[in-house]
Scaffold this motif. Structure first.
Motif, short mmCIF file in Angstrom:
data_model
loop_
_atom_site.label_atom_id
_atom_site.label_comp_id
_atom_site.label_asym_id
_atom_site.label_seq_id
_atom_site.Cartn_x
_atom_site.Cartn_y
_atom_site.Cartn_z
N GLY A 1 35.53 49.69 -59.35
CA GLY A 1 35.94 50.31 -60.61
C GLY A 1 36.02 51.81 -60.49
N VAL A 2 36.45 52.44 -61.57
CA VAL A 2 36.56 53.90 -61.62
C VAL A 2 35.92 54.40 -62.92
N PRO A 3 35.50 55.68 -62.96
CA PRO A 3 35.57 56.64 -61.86
C PRO A 3 34.57 56.31 -60.78
N ALA A 4 34.90 56.64 -59.55
CA ALA A 4 33.99 56.45 -58.43
C ALA A 4 34.02 57.71 -57.58
N LEU A 5 32.85 58.23 -57.29
CA LEU A 5 32.73 59.41 -56.45
C LEU A 5 32.19 58.98 -55.09
N VAL A 6 32.92 59.30 -54.05
CA VAL A 6 32.51 58.97 -52.68
C VAL A 6 32.13 60.27 -51.98
N ILE A 7 30.92 60.31 -51.49
CA ILE A 7 30.42 61.53 -50.85
C ILE A 7 30.20 61.26 -49.36
N GLU A 8 30.85 62.08 -48.54
CA GLU A 8 30.69 62.07 -47.09
C GLU A 8 31.00 60.70 -46.48
N GLY A 9 31.92 59.97 -47.13
CA GLY A 9 32.36 58.68 -46.61
C GLY A 9 31.31 57.62 -46.59
N LYS A 10 30.18 57.87 -47.26
CA LYS A 10 29.01 57.00 -47.13
C LYS A 10 28.36 56.64 -48.46
N TYR A 11 28.20 57.63 -49.34
CA TYR A 11 27.51 57.42 -50.61
C TYR A 11 28.53 57.26 -51.73
N ILE A 12 28.28 56.28 -52.61
CA ILE A 12 29.20 56.03 -53.72
C ILE A 12 28.42 55.98 -55.03
N THR A 13 28.93 56.71 -56.04
CA THR A 13 28.30 56.69 -57.36
C THR A 13 29.36 56.69 -58.46
N SER A 14 29.01 56.04 -59.54
CA SER A 14 29.81 56.11 -60.77
C SER A 14 28.94 56.67 -61.88
#
Length: 211
Positions: free
Chosen positions: A172-185
């Motif tokens: 789903g969105v919004p989704a923030l991907v940090i450093e290709g490893k961590y994902i948060t909404s």
């Protein structure tokens, strides 16, 4: 008097609790997840942050001004970019519109306006004929816009967005991907400000892992 004191105490405790919840440590599984197979980033010497979004998403619309404010003072080692998500066919026009305005170098003037047109003015920009007419009213060369919108390059960019969504296992969105490893909404039921706090904390983790 006793009643007044009780009210004051409750207000203070509530305020302290609110501050604690906003600044509490983030927890894996609740505030973010870690990919089993991290994806490569574009720059090894910087922290990559990607926001996957859809213009028609009300949560993306609510988060957007906070992301914009955050970008004004983002750390110098952050490499940020937007990527349009495509979970259904009617999301494709938004993705193609994004890549078109990016190619035309009119992000600064049109990106926010698309959110406003959809959520404030209730204009159906998933209808291409409506979208093209709306774009022309914004002072954009309609013929040039349509040419880029329908180009092979834009189609490839949309395909790449789909590929990235699969690689990051987005749901789903919004989704923030940090450093290709961590994902948060953000935290479930949390405010957009809370999402920004979580983003900052994850960036700190990613930065420390590079040291």
């Amino acid at each position: 008097m006793i009643k007044l004191i009780a009210i004051v105490i409750v207000a203070i405790v509530t305020g302290l609790f609110g501050m604690t919840s906003v600044h509490a440590e983030i927890v894996e599984g609740r505030d973010y997840k870690v990919l089993e197979n991290p994806q490569p980033t574009q720059h090894n010497d910087r922290i990559e942050v990607i926001e996957f979004f859809w213009y028609g998403c009300p949560h993306c619309n609510s988060l957007h001004p906070h992301i914009k404010e955050w970008l004004k003072n983002k750390p110098s080692d952050i490499d940020f970019r937007y990527v349009p998500a495509i979970f259904r066919d009617n999301w494709i026009p938004g993705a193609k519109a994004f890549y078109t305005i990016e190619t035309l170098d009119i992000m600064e003037t049109v990106h926010d306006k698309i959110y406003d047109a959809i959520h404030r003015d209730k204009i159906n920009l998933t209808d291409e004929s409506v979208l093209f007419g709306w774009v022309e009213k914004q002072g954009v060369d309609k013929e040039e816009f349509v040419k880029i919108y329908n180009s092979f390059t834009t189609q490839n960019q949309v395909a790449r967005s789909n590929q990235m969504m699969r690689q990051y296992q987005l749901t789903g969105v919004p989704a923030l991907v940090i450093e290709g490893k961590y994902i948060t909404s953000g935290r479930q039921g949390g405010a957009p400000q809370n999402t920004i706090h979580i983003l900052d904390e994850i960036i700190d983790m990613a930065r420390k892992s590079k040291e």
